[in-house]
Every structure is written in C-alpha cells, then in structure tokens.
Design a protein around this motif. Structure first.
Motif, PDB file in Angstrom:
ATOM      1  N   LYS A  84      -4.273  -6.658  12.425  1.00  0.00           N
ATOM      2  CA  LYS A  84      -4.689  -7.540  11.329  1.00  0.00           C
ATOM      3  C   LYS A  84      -5.198  -6.671  10.178  1.00  0.00           C
ATOM      4  CE  LYS A  84      -6.729 -11.444  12.522  1.00  0.00           C
ATOM      5  NZ  LYS A  84      -7.763 -12.321  13.105  1.00  0.00           N
ATOM      6  N   THR A  85      -4.326  -6.488   9.191  1.00  0.00           N
ATOM      7  CA  THR A  85      -4.684  -5.649   8.052  1.00  0.00           C
ATOM      8  C   THR A  85      -3.960  -6.150   6.804  1.00  0.00           C
ATOM      9  OG1 THR A  85      -4.938  -3.357   7.309  1.00  0.00           O
ATOM     10  CG2 THR A  85      -2.871  -3.918   8.401  1.00  0.00           C
ATOM     11  N   THR A  86      -4.317  -5.547   5.687  1.00  0.00           N
ATOM     12  CA  THR A  86      -3.613  -5.812   4.442  1.00  0.00           C
ATOM     13  C   THR A  86      -3.066  -4.488   3.926  1.00  0.00           C
ATOM     14  OG1 THR A  86      -5.565  -5.446   3.065  1.00  0.00           O
ATOM     15  CG2 THR A  86      -5.200  -7.692   3.869  1.00  0.00           C
ATOM     16  N   VAL A  87      -2.196  -4.553   2.964  1.00  0.00           N
ATOM     17  CA  VAL A  87      -1.625  -3.339   2.383  1.00  0.00           C
ATOM     18  C   VAL A  87      -2.732  -2.483   1.766  1.00  0.00           C
ATOM     19  CG1 VAL A  87      -0.091  -2.463   0.577  1.00  0.00           C
ATOM     20  CG2 VAL A  87       0.625  -4.396   1.986  1.00  0.00           C
ATOM     21  N   CYS A  88      -3.651  -3.133   1.051  1.00  0.00           N
ATOM     22  CA  CYS A  88      -4.741  -2.412   0.393  1.00  0.00           C
ATOM     23  C   CYS A  88      -5.635  -1.690   1.400  1.00  0.00           C
ATOM     24  CB  CYS A  88      -5.568  -3.389  -0.441  1.00  0.00           C
ATOM     25  SG  CYS A  88      -6.949  -2.622  -1.297  1.00  0.00           S
ATOM     26  N   ILE A  89      -6.000  -2.364   2.471  1.00  0.00           N
ATOM     27  CA  ILE A  89      -6.854  -1.746   3.491  1.00  0.00           C
ATOM     28  C   ILE A  89      -6.099  -0.615   4.182  1.00  0.00           C
ATOM     29  CG2 ILE A  89      -8.055  -2.129   5.689  1.00  0.00           C
ATOM     30  CD1 ILE A  89      -9.550  -3.199   3.256  1.00  0.00           C
ATOM     31  N   LEU A  94      -5.562   5.191   5.062  1.00  0.00           N
ATOM     32  CA  LEU A  94      -4.796   6.440   4.985  1.00  0.00           C
ATOM     33  C   LEU A  94      -5.532   7.472   4.137  1.00  0.00           C
ATOM     34  CD1 LEU A  94      -1.155   5.094   4.617  1.00  0.00           C
ATOM     35  CD2 LEU A  94      -1.985   6.606   6.436  1.00  0.00           C
ATOM     36  N   CYS A  95      -6.067   7.035   3.006  1.00  0.00           N
ATOM     37  CA  CYS A  95      -6.821   7.931   2.130  1.00  0.00           C
ATOM     38  C   CYS A  95      -8.034   8.500   2.864  1.00  0.00           C
ATOM     39  CB  CYS A  95      -7.246   7.183   0.871  1.00  0.00           C
ATOM     40  SG  CYS A  95      -8.182   8.190  -0.299  1.00  0.00           S
ATOM     41  N   ARG A  96      -8.760   7.650   3.572  1.00  0.00           N
ATOM     42  CA  ARG A  96      -9.944   8.105   4.318  1.00  0.00           C
ATOM     43  C   ARG A  96      -9.546   9.042   5.452  1.00  0.00           C
ATOM     44  NH1 ARG A  96     -13.701   8.666   1.456  1.00  0.00           N
ATOM     45  NH2 ARG A  96     -14.979   8.918   3.286  1.00  0.00           N
ATOM     46  N   GLU A 139       4.163   4.875   1.289  1.00  0.00           N
ATOM     47  CA  GLU A 139       3.813   3.456   1.341  1.00  0.00           C
ATOM     48  C   GLU A 139       3.061   2.940   0.112  1.00  0.00           C
ATOM     49  OE1 GLU A 139       1.589   2.711   4.899  1.00  0.00           O
ATOM     50  OE2 GLU A 139       3.180   3.482   6.205  1.00  0.00           O
ATOM     51  N   THR A 140       2.668   3.838  -0.781  1.00  0.00           N
ATOM     52  CA  THR A 140       1.761   3.452  -1.854  1.00  0.00           C
ATOM     53  C   THR A 140       2.432   3.570  -3.216  1.00  0.00           C
ATOM     54  OG1 THR A 140      -0.039   4.304  -0.500  1.00  0.00           O
ATOM     55  CG2 THR A 140      -0.534   3.910  -2.807  1.00  0.00           C
ATOM     56  N   PRO A 141       2.242   2.584  -4.078  1.00  0.00           N
ATOM     57  CA  PRO A 141       2.801   2.693  -5.430  1.00  0.00           C
ATOM     58  C   PRO A 141       2.082   3.781  -6.226  1.00  0.00           C
ATOM     59  CG  PRO A 141       1.515   0.675  -5.230  1.00  0.00           C
ATOM     60  CD  PRO A 141       1.565   1.299  -3.869  1.00  0.00           C
ATOM     61  N   PRO A 142       2.754   4.378  -7.196  1.00  0.00           N
ATOM     62  CA  PRO A 142       2.175   5.503  -7.925  1.00  0.00           C
ATOM     63  C   PRO A 142       0.944   5.159  -8.757  1.00  0.00           C
ATOM     64  CG  PRO A 142       4.357   4.962  -8.780  1.00  0.00           C
ATOM     65  CD  PRO A 142       4.119   4.093  -7.593  1.00  0.00           C
ATOM     66  N   ASP A 143       0.706   3.888  -9.044  1.00  0.00           N
ATOM     67  CA  ASP A 143      -0.455   3.529  -9.854  1.00  0.00           C
ATOM     68  C   ASP A 143      -1.688   3.182  -9.012  1.00  0.00           C
ATOM     69  OD1 ASP A 143       0.552   1.176  -8.843  1.00  0.00           O
ATOM     70  OD2 ASP A 143       0.259   0.035 -10.693  1.00  0.00           O
ATOM     71  N   ASN A 144      -1.627   3.433  -7.713  1.00  0.00           N
ATOM     72  CA  ASN A 144      -2.776   3.189  -6.842  1.00  0.00           C
ATOM     73  C   ASN A 144      -3.949   4.057  -7.286  1.00  0.00           C
ATOM     74  OD1 ASN A 144      -4.516   3.911  -4.362  1.00  0.00           O
ATOM     75  ND2 ASN A 144      -3.316   2.166  -3.632  1.00  0.00           N
ATOM     76  N   ARG A 145      -5.143   3.494  -7.269  1.00  0.00           N
ATOM     77  CA  ARG A 145      -6.309   4.229  -7.778  1.00  0.00           C
ATOM     78  C   ARG A 145      -6.688   5.426  -6.907  1.00  0.00           C
ATOM     79  NH1 ARG A 145     -11.557   2.760  -5.855  1.00  0.00           N
ATOM     80  NH2 ARG A 145     -11.457   1.215  -4.207  1.00  0.00           N
ATOM     81  N   ARG A 146      -6.226   5.462  -5.693  1.00  0.00           N
ATOM     82  CA  ARG A 146      -6.528   6.597  -4.805  1.00  0.00           C
ATOM     83  C   ARG A 146      -5.479   7.706  -4.899  1.00  0.00           C
ATOM     84  NH1 ARG A 146      -7.922   1.923  -2.571  1.00  0.00           N
ATOM     85  NH2 ARG A 146     -10.047   1.693  -1.801  1.00  0.00           N
ATOM     86  N   MET A 147      -4.425   7.455  -5.647  1.00  0.00           N
ATOM     87  CA  MET A 147      -3.322   8.411  -5.742  1.00  0.00           C
ATOM     88  C   MET A 147      -3.768   9.799  -6.209  1.00  0.00           C
ATOM     89  SD  MET A 147      -0.112   8.858  -5.086  1.00  0.00           S
ATOM     90  CE  MET A 147       0.616   7.254  -4.904  1.00  0.00           C
TER      91      MET A 147
END
Length: 173
Positions: A84-89, A94-96, A139-147
C-alpha cells in the motif's frame, strides 16, 4: 495543521473499516511532523507498522525522521516492499534509501582497512545506494523536487563505484 488533527479524530470517531484507522494515523502523523513532534510521529508510525507493515507511509515517517542511518535504511527498504503505497511515497523512500545507504557506506569505509569486513560492507552499501538511485531515475519524472539531491549522489556514487569503467565521459555524466 490543526485541521489534520481534527480530521484524524473525526475519522477515528466514525471509523467503519480497518483502512479508516490507517487513514486517521496518516493524518495524525502528518500533523505531528508539521508541528515538529517527530518523536511522537515515529512512535505512532511504529505502532501502525506493527498493526500493518504493508502501508508504506509509516515506514516513510521513520525513514525521514531517523538520524540513525541503519534504522532509516531499514525503514526505507521495508517501505519500498510494502503493497500500500503511492508514487510520491515510493519516490521519497528511494531518495531516503540512497541517502541512508550512502551515509552508511561512507561511515564503514572511513574506518575500515582494505582487508576488513567493514570495507566489504561499505562497498555493499554504496552499491545498494547506486542501485536505488538508478531505480529512482527510471521511475521519477525529471521535475521531481528530490531529483537534484539524488542526481548529486548518483554522480558521486558512479564515479566512486564505477571509476574509469563508467562507460561515458564525465561531460555526459
């Protein structure tokens, strides 16, 4: 932030399903994080994980608040396996995972000899971080704030782990 707490209480009062309890806990965790009550948020998240380890948000709370890299990495990896997750989480986890694994790898290598098992563990943590960074990019779009954060780690990890065998020029990287 108080609205989140009121919503959480309302959901608990009218709860009709197990998922409602999880939703109330998520709202309360978010409230506690916004009020900088991280210890309370982690305690609530850990109780929720004991009840149902398949909700990634509760692992996420532990991974973002933990200064202990072992605990943070463990929480991030378990969260990535949760159903049970979302794309954002998932992207945040992954970042963490990249952050905690890189920090652990650097700590191990800093105090290890080349023949020491700590050296091998450090290399394994860095390889795991590089794998998670690669997954993050896939899996992440290039405009993600963690990019930018993950990109910086990826560049350093690529140079460190792949060295001259990187396969592309540094300009391209």
């Amino acid at each position: 932030p108080d609205l989140l707490l009121h919503c959480s209480e309302a959901v608990r009062a009218q709860r009709t399903a197990f998922d409602d309890l999880e939703a109330a806990d998520i709202l309360e965790c978010k409230f506690l994080l916004m009020c900088r009550r991280t210890d309370d948020a982690v305690q609530l998240a850990q109780r929720a994980v004991e009840r149902n380890p398949q909700t990634a948000y509760f692992h996420y709370v532990t991974s973002i608040t933990s200064t202990d890299h072992v605990l943070g990495l463990r929480a991030a990896k378990k969260g990535l396996k949760a159903h049970k997750t979302t794309v954002c989480i998932r992207q945040s986890l992954l970042c963490r995972a990249v952050h905690h694994a890189t920090e652990l790898g650097l700590e191990k290598l800093q105090y290890a000899n080349s023949s020491d098992t700590a050296h091998e563990e450090g290399i394994a943590f860095l390889k795991s971080a590089l794998d998670d960074a690669t997954t993050f990019f896939a899996e992440t779009p290039p405009d993600n704030r963690r990019m930018p954060t993950v990109l910086n780690w990826y560049i350093l990890l690529s140079i460190t782990m792949l060295g001259p065998n990187i396969g592309i020029g540094l300009e391209e990287l």
